[in-house]
Enzyme design. Sequence first.
Site, PDB file in Angstrom:
ATOM      1  N   TYR A 176       0.756  -1.128   0.015  1.00  0.00           N
ATOM      2  CA  TYR A 176      -0.107  -0.104   0.107  1.00  0.00           C
ATOM      3  C   TYR A 176       0.815   1.317   0.038  1.00  0.00           C
ATOM      4  O   TYR A 176       0.640   2.460  -0.646  1.00  0.00           O
ATOM      5  CB  TYR A 176      -1.007  -0.049   1.180  1.00  0.00           C
ATOM      6  CG  TYR A 176      -1.717   1.250   1.461  1.00  0.00           C
ATOM      7  CD1 TYR A 176      -2.563   1.812   0.374  1.00  0.00           C
ATOM      8  CD2 TYR A 176      -1.591   1.885   2.459  1.00  0.00           C
ATOM      9  CE1 TYR A 176      -3.215   2.909   0.522  1.00  0.00           C
ATOM     10  CE2 TYR A 176      -2.280   3.080   2.697  1.00  0.00           C
ATOM     11  CZ  TYR A 176      -3.337   3.559   1.674  1.00  0.00           C
ATOM     12  OH  TYR A 176      -3.836   4.856   1.810  1.00  0.00           O
ATOM     13  N   ARG A 183       1.201   6.540  -6.950  1.00  0.00           N
ATOM     14  CA  ARG A 183      -0.165   7.306  -6.912  1.00  0.00           C
ATOM     15  C   ARG A 183       0.350   9.185  -7.071  1.00  0.00           C
ATOM     16  O   ARG A 183      -0.029   9.827  -7.716  1.00  0.00           O
ATOM     17  CB  ARG A 183      -1.148   7.216  -6.034  1.00  0.00           C
ATOM     18  CG  ARG A 183      -2.091   8.075  -6.220  1.00  0.00           C
ATOM     19  CD  ARG A 183      -3.500   7.611  -5.252  1.00  0.00           C
ATOM     20  NE  ARG A 183      -3.384   7.386  -3.833  1.00  0.00           N
ATOM     21  CZ  ARG A 183      -4.063   6.889  -3.035  1.00  0.00           C
ATOM     22  NH1 ARG A 183      -5.281   6.902  -3.529  1.00  0.00           N
ATOM     23  NH2 ARG A 183      -3.714   6.498  -1.760  1.00  0.00           N
ATOM     24  N   TYR A 237      -1.224  12.820   6.588  1.00  0.00           N
ATOM     25  CA  TYR A 237      -0.833  11.951   7.411  1.00  0.00           C
ATOM     26  C   TYR A 237       0.780  12.131   7.772  1.00  0.00           C
ATOM     27  O   TYR A 237       1.316  12.351   6.731  1.00  0.00           O
ATOM     28  CB  TYR A 237      -1.237  10.685   7.040  1.00  0.00           C
ATOM     29  CG  TYR A 237      -2.407   9.939   7.133  1.00  0.00           C
ATOM     30  CD1 TYR A 237      -3.303  10.796   7.962  1.00  0.00           C
ATOM     31  CD2 TYR A 237      -2.937   8.656   6.209  1.00  0.00           C
ATOM     32  CE1 TYR A 237      -4.768   9.930   8.004  1.00  0.00           C
ATOM     33  CE2 TYR A 237      -4.145   8.424   6.310  1.00  0.00           C
ATOM     34  CZ  TYR A 237      -4.939   9.094   7.043  1.00  0.00           C
ATOM     35  OH  TYR A 237      -6.335   8.569   7.253  1.00  0.00           O
ATOM     36  N   ARG A 250     -11.739  13.364   1.863  1.00  0.00           N
ATOM     37  CA  ARG A 250     -12.736  12.504   2.808  1.00  0.00           C
ATOM     38  C   ARG A 250     -14.085  12.193   2.045  1.00  0.00           C
ATOM     39  O   ARG A 250     -14.566  11.243   2.260  1.00  0.00           O
ATOM     40  CB  ARG A 250     -12.991  12.875   4.176  1.00  0.00           C
ATOM     41  CG  ARG A 250     -11.581  13.046   4.908  1.00  0.00           C
ATOM     42  CD  ARG A 250     -11.029  11.687   5.194  1.00  0.00           C
ATOM     43  NE  ARG A 250      -9.939  11.642   6.126  1.00  0.00           N
ATOM     44  CZ  ARG A 250      -9.143  10.830   6.199  1.00  0.00           C
ATOM     45  NH1 ARG A 250      -9.487   9.456   5.918  1.00  0.00           N
ATOM     46  NH2 ARG A 250      -8.099  10.735   6.955  1.00  0.00           N
ATOM     47  N   GLU A 357     -14.014  -1.179   6.726  1.00  0.00           N
ATOM     48  CA  GLU A 357     -14.064   0.215   6.066  1.00  0.00           C
ATOM     49  C   GLU A 357     -15.202   0.344   5.199  1.00  0.00           C
ATOM     50  O   GLU A 357     -15.627  -0.751   4.571  1.00  0.00           O
ATOM     51  CB  GLU A 357     -12.888   0.186   4.969  1.00  0.00           C
ATOM     52  CG  GLU A 357     -12.730   1.641   4.253  1.00  0.00           C
ATOM     53  CD  GLU A 357     -11.398   1.859   3.469  1.00  0.00           C
ATOM     54  OE1 GLU A 357     -10.308   1.555   3.971  1.00  0.00           O
ATOM     55  OE2 GLU A 357     -11.624   2.168   2.197  1.00  0.00           O
TER      56      GLU A 357
HETATM   57  C1  3EB Z   1      -8.005   6.055   5.810  1.00  0.00           C
HETATM   58  O1  3EB Z   1      -8.926   6.797   6.395  1.00  0.00           O
HETATM   59  C2  3EB Z   1      -8.304   4.622   5.874  1.00  0.00           C
HETATM   60  O2  3EB Z   1      -5.684   5.582  -0.211  1.00  0.00           O
HETATM   61  O3  3EB Z   1      -6.951   6.052  -1.486  1.00  0.00           O
HETATM   62  C3  3EB Z   1      -9.430   5.273   2.921  1.00  0.00           C
HETATM   63  C4  3EB Z   1      -9.890   6.022   1.730  1.00  0.00           C
HETATM   64  C5  3EB Z   1      -8.142   4.942   2.957  1.00  0.00           C
HETATM   65  C6  3EB Z   1      -8.900   6.055   0.612  1.00  0.00           C
HETATM   66  C7  3EB Z   1      -6.492   5.711  -0.382  1.00  0.00           C
HETATM   67  C8  3EB Z   1      -7.334   4.891   1.950  1.00  0.00           C
HETATM   68  C9  3EB Z   1      -7.672   5.646   0.938  1.00  0.00           C
HETATM   69  O4  3EB Z   1      -6.666   6.346   5.730  1.00  0.00           O
HETATM   70  C10 3EB Z   1      -7.929   4.155   4.259  1.00  0.00           C
END
Ligand code: 3EB
Length: 374
Positions: A176, A183, A237, A250, A357
């Site tokens: 990932y 990406r 992050y 989001r 999720e």
């Molecule tokens: C998170 O909130 C959970 O890498 O495109 C959620 C939505 C998550 C999209 C992405 C990853 C992705 O981090 C994981």
Amino acid sequence: MTSTRTSPGAAGATCASALKLDYFSFETIAAQPRSWWQNVLGVVGFEKLPAIEGAQAPVTASMTPSLGANDNICEVWRIENPAIQLSNGAATHGRVRYRFCDDLLFGSIVIEERAIGERDSPGGRAAGDSGALLRATEMAYQEIFGVLEETELRHLIRVWNYLPEINREADGDERYHHFNSARRMAFRNSGRATEGTVPAACALGSPAGSPISIYFLATRQRPRMIENPRQLSAYHYPRQYGVNSPIFSRACVLCESAGTNLFVSGTASIVGHETIHPGDVAAQTRETVANIDALLNEANRVVGGFRYSLDALKFKVYVRRPEDFAAIDSALTSTLRPATPIVYLQADVCRGDLLVEIEATGESAGPHNVGSAK
Ligand code: 3EB
């Protein structure tokens, strides 16, 4: 907690085409007359590519097995207005299959890592190593961006990413995290924003041996991005989750569109940037619903009025361990109106400690164009 402020959207033209999402069985799709396909943008199967005769739109699959009573179900994206003419993308343009109208585009691309040859990945590495994953991801996004430029439907609003063995380590890091690096590279190389105006998305793991499968929606109008006040924006992050942070918003809303116009990204039991309730799947599910609820409140604040609610959403739930299905289902359905559409899939979530999720799409209630009139 720092959270990037939701960006104000630019007012755009009102769309005549209302997007509609349905979950239909193979049988229902097979029983449709030929004319039905005129308004279909794309079809997504889950466990495997659905064999649909006479399909006149891209057909793809996430490669994630379904759970519960969801066998033989497809996700079908349509344009509700029958007067709208859809066009198919040139099949010769790379690997992206796409179909579009004046203001909306559905596209999909499937790439096998093992097909990434010597030329693309110097050294000709084994399937599933980081080199092939990096190249395949970058090429997929490059080709997607090429289609968006060509059709002038430049705004990527929602991307679904599925890659095999998302949690497995390859060359010293999780797959990932390699995906996130590639990406980011692709967004940067195409001159696109890497934070703020970035699409809603999800990224899930499919079984070993699956191809990378990505599908997406794009628009002519600029969407409004929604961030969650309870969560740090994913593109901010800290490095403990990977050197390159993921690129997604989001949620986003298409303020000028009727029909399905809210897209909630994959949402999990994360507050701030930390996983909470590790090991407790029911609590993770409740926290995830709290996050989605917070996003709906934020979307209502941004567009003005009480327009989005849990009752008007359709859900797709990714379950890491099939044995958790019942616990997730009871925690989720206790907060929703009966008969809420929910599709359950088995998929690995991108952090090892996340057990569930949930993503959602929705329509807005009330008049359209409120707060976004020209
Ligand atoms: C998170 O909130 C959970 O890498 O495109 C959620 C939505 C998550 C999209 C992405 C990853 C992705 O981090 C994981």
